[in-house]
Design a protein around this motif. Structure first.
Motif, PDB file in Angstrom:
ATOM      1  N   GLY A  53       0.784  -1.220   0.000  1.00 66.40           N
ATOM      2  CA  GLY A  53       0.000   0.000   0.000  1.00 66.40           C
ATOM      3  C   GLY A  53       0.820   1.275   0.000  1.00 66.40           C
ATOM      4  N   PRO A  54       0.155   2.391  -0.299  1.00 66.61           N
ATOM      5  CA  PRO A  54       0.870   3.674  -0.435  1.00 66.61           C
ATOM      6  C   PRO A  54       1.520   4.156   0.848  1.00 66.61           C
ATOM      7  CG  PRO A  54      -1.520   3.974  -0.555  1.00 66.61           C
ATOM      8  CD  PRO A  54      -1.266   2.510  -0.630  1.00 66.61           C
ATOM      9  N   GLU A  55       0.882   3.917   1.991  1.00 62.18           N
ATOM     10  CA  GLU A  55       1.446   4.433   3.241  1.00 62.18           C
ATOM     11  C   GLU A  55       2.795   3.789   3.545  1.00 62.18           C
ATOM     12  OE1 GLU A  55       0.323   4.936   8.000  1.00 62.18           O
ATOM     13  OE2 GLU A  55      -1.172   4.156   6.579  1.00 62.18           O
ATOM     14  N   GLU A  56       2.854   2.454   3.439  1.00 61.33           N
ATOM     15  CA  GLU A  56       4.111   1.772   3.760  1.00 61.33           C
ATOM     16  C   GLU A  56       5.193   2.090   2.734  1.00 61.33           C
ATOM     17  OE1 GLU A  56       5.778  -2.671   4.937  1.00 61.33           O
ATOM     18  OE2 GLU A  56       3.688  -2.089   5.257  1.00 61.33           O
ATOM     19  N   PHE A  57       4.814   2.188   1.447  1.00 61.42           N
ATOM     20  CA  PHE A  57       5.804   2.473   0.413  1.00 61.42           C
ATOM     21  C   PHE A  57       6.335   3.898   0.551  1.00 61.42           C
ATOM     22  CE2 PHE A  57       7.232   3.247  -4.021  1.00 61.42           C
ATOM     23  CZ  PHE A  57       8.095   2.181  -4.138  1.00 61.42           C
ATOM     24  N   ASN A  58       5.448   4.843   0.844  1.00 62.41           N
ATOM     25  CA  ASN A  58       5.886   6.226   1.042  1.00 62.41           C
ATOM     26  C   ASN A  58       6.746   6.365   2.293  1.00 62.41           C
ATOM     27  OD1 ASN A  58       4.560   7.087  -1.274  1.00 62.41           O
ATOM     28  ND2 ASN A  58       2.708   7.715  -0.177  1.00 62.41           N
ATOM     29  N   ASP A  59       6.413   5.604   3.342  1.00 64.44           N
ATOM     30  CA  ASP A  59       7.238   5.618   4.561  1.00 64.44           C
ATOM     31  C   ASP A  59       8.633   5.074   4.262  1.00 64.44           C
ATOM     32  OD1 ASP A  59       5.232   6.682   6.065  1.00 64.44           O
ATOM     33  OD2 ASP A  59       4.604   4.779   6.971  1.00 64.44           O
ATOM     34  N   TYR A  60       8.698   4.057   3.418  1.00 59.80           N
ATOM     35  CA  TYR A  60       9.991   3.495   3.017  1.00 59.80           C
ATOM     36  C   TYR A  60      10.814   4.545   2.265  1.00 59.80           C
ATOM     37  CZ  TYR A  60      13.253   0.984  -0.033  1.00 59.80           C
ATOM     38  OH  TYR A  60      14.369   0.580  -0.724  1.00 59.80           O
ATOM     39  N   GLY A  61      10.162   5.271   1.359  1.00 61.49           N
ATOM     40  CA  GLY A  61      10.858   6.335   0.638  1.00 61.49           C
ATOM     41  C   GLY A  61      11.371   7.414   1.578  1.00 61.49           C
ATOM     42  N   HIS A  62      10.592   7.719   2.613  1.00 60.38           N
ATOM     43  CA  HIS A  62      11.030   8.720   3.599  1.00 60.38           C
ATOM     44  C   HIS A  62      12.200   8.187   4.424  1.00 60.38           C
ATOM     45  CE1 HIS A  62      10.779  11.999   6.476  1.00 60.38           C
ATOM     46  NE2 HIS A  62      10.684  11.109   7.463  1.00 60.38           N
ATOM     47  N   TRP A  63      12.128   6.889   4.790  1.00 58.05           N
ATOM     48  CA  TRP A  63      13.208   6.284   5.576  1.00 58.05           C
ATOM     49  C   TRP A  63      14.537   6.327   4.838  1.00 58.05           C
ATOM     50  CZ3 TRP A  63      16.104   1.902   4.305  1.00 58.05           C
ATOM     51  CH2 TRP A  63      16.992   1.466   5.301  1.00 58.05           C
ATOM     52  N   LEU A  64      14.509   6.147   3.522  1.00 57.44           N
ATOM     53  CA  LEU A  64      15.742   6.203   2.739  1.00 57.44           C
ATOM     54  C   LEU A  64      16.467   7.532   2.926  1.00 57.44           C
ATOM     55  CD1 LEU A  64      14.655   4.575  -0.665  1.00 57.44           C
ATOM     56  CD2 LEU A  64      16.147   3.577   1.076  1.00 57.44           C
ATOM     57  N   ARG A  65      15.702   8.588   3.143  1.00 52.23           N
ATOM     58  CA  ARG A  65      16.293   9.919   3.297  1.00 52.23           C
ATOM     59  C   ARG A  65      16.639  10.251   4.739  1.00 52.23           C
ATOM     60  NH1 ARG A  65      13.624   9.279  -1.038  1.00 52.23           N
ATOM     61  NH2 ARG A  65      14.060  10.506  -2.923  1.00 52.23           N
ATOM     62  N   THR A  66      16.168   9.445   5.680  1.00 56.70           N
ATOM     63  CA  THR A  66      16.479   9.704   7.090  1.00 56.70           C
ATOM     64  C   THR A  66      17.399   8.635   7.670  1.00 56.70           C
ATOM     65  OG1 THR A  66      14.452   8.540   7.753  1.00 56.70           O
ATOM     66  CG2 THR A  66      14.319  10.936   7.473  1.00 56.70           C
ATOM     67  N   MET A  67      17.942   7.757   6.830  1.00 60.29           N
ATOM     68  CA  MET A  67      18.905   6.763   7.315  1.00 60.29           C
ATOM     69  C   MET A  67      20.058   7.458   8.033  1.00 60.29           C
ATOM     70  SD  MET A  67      19.413   3.879   4.328  1.00 60.29           S
ATOM     71  CE  MET A  67      19.930   5.085   3.080  1.00 60.29           C
ATOM     72  N   GLY A  68      20.462   6.908   9.168  1.00 60.74           N
ATOM     73  CA  GLY A  68      21.585   7.471   9.911  1.00 60.74           C
ATOM     74  C   GLY A  68      21.210   8.586  10.850  1.00 60.74           C
ATOM     75  N   ASP A  69      19.920   8.972  10.860  1.00 65.58           N
ATOM     76  CA  ASP A  69      19.464  10.028  11.758  1.00 65.58           C
ATOM     77  C   ASP A  69      19.533   9.533  13.207  1.00 65.58           C
ATOM     78  OD1 ASP A  69      17.939  12.635  12.122  1.00 65.58           O
ATOM     79  OD2 ASP A  69      16.551  11.206  13.070  1.00 65.58           O
TER      80      ASP A  69
END
Length: 236
Positions: A53-69
């Motif tokens: 679904g869109p929520e989990e896929f969009n969250d994954y895309g956001h996580w890619l940009r916050t890795m290492g935070d």
């Protein structure tokens, strides 16, 4: 009086000597190929989140940009991955090109017999590499920068962007052809890398070839399943 002959310069040593040798270039090609293979495995795993679904896929895309935070700033880890991947792609392409030129210079006269001497995957490695390289450019412009994206690129909404891309016939054709080329490249490249790095042997041949075939199949089916799901309405 005998003419003095000029002594041949000694062969380069160290890093320069390693790179100038055939085995050095093959090693660089093998290691860079394995780096890209690791990325492909992680990438297809991430792509399959689209089925949740869109929520989990969009969250994954956001996580890619916050890795290492919080150690790393926003998108720093993603850019580090991109830089390493770009370096691997360039090293792979340059070593492949130079090995190809060296092979041509070693046999300037074409073979008399036209009999096929290698598998289909081996004979198409060069064209497959070109197809994949062109696809990477299109893929980045489509789903990363949105430059050639159809349907209105939405930053931070990768799910909708993926649906938009695979709702067009040309997006599906480009992606499917490229993923088939990736599969062939992985199938032959994994086996070649094993041989270059000394992992391959007569005893392990069947195992390594089976692993190469399995990886190629899983990656190809995994990647192509996304556009198929959009086309059939499973993902919408």
């Amino acid at each position: 009086m005998a003419l003095a002959t000029k002594a041949a310069p000694p062969p380069p040593t160290g890093t320069r000597g390693f790179w100038s040798s055939t085995i050095g270039k093959k090693t660089v090609m093998a290691v860079s190929g394995l780096i890209m293979l690791g990325y492909l495995v992680a990438h297809v795993a991430g792509n399959l989140k689209v089925f949740f679904g869109p929520e989990e896929f969009n969250d994954y895309g956001h996580w890619l940009r916050t890795m290492g935070d919080p150690l790393l700033h926003y998108s720093w880890a993603l850019w580090l991955v991109r830089i390493v991947l770009l370096a691997a792609v360039v090293a792979h392409a340059v070593s492949a090109y130079q090995l190809s030129r060296r092979d041509i210079r070693a046999r300037p006269t074409a073979y008399v017999h036209r009999r096929k001497r290698s598998s289909y995957a081996t004979r198409t490695m060069r064209w497959g590499g070109i197809i994949v390289a062109l696809f990477i450019v299109w893929h980045v412009l489509d789903l990363t920068t949105g430059t050639v994206h159809t349907g209105g690129f939405q930053e931070g909404h990768p799910y909708q962007n993926v649906v938009d891309t695979f709702s067009t016939w040309y997006g599906n054709v480009i992606y499917t052809v490229a993923m088939l080329a990736v599969g062939l490249h992985v199938r032959h490249g994994f086996w070649s890398a094993a041989q270059t790095l000394g992992v391959g042997s007569a005893r392990r041949e069947r195992l390594l070839k089976g692993l190469a075939n399995g990886l190629a199949l899983v990656l190809t089916v995994g990647f192509i399943s996304v556009p198929v799901a959009v086309m059939t309405g499973v993902v919408s």
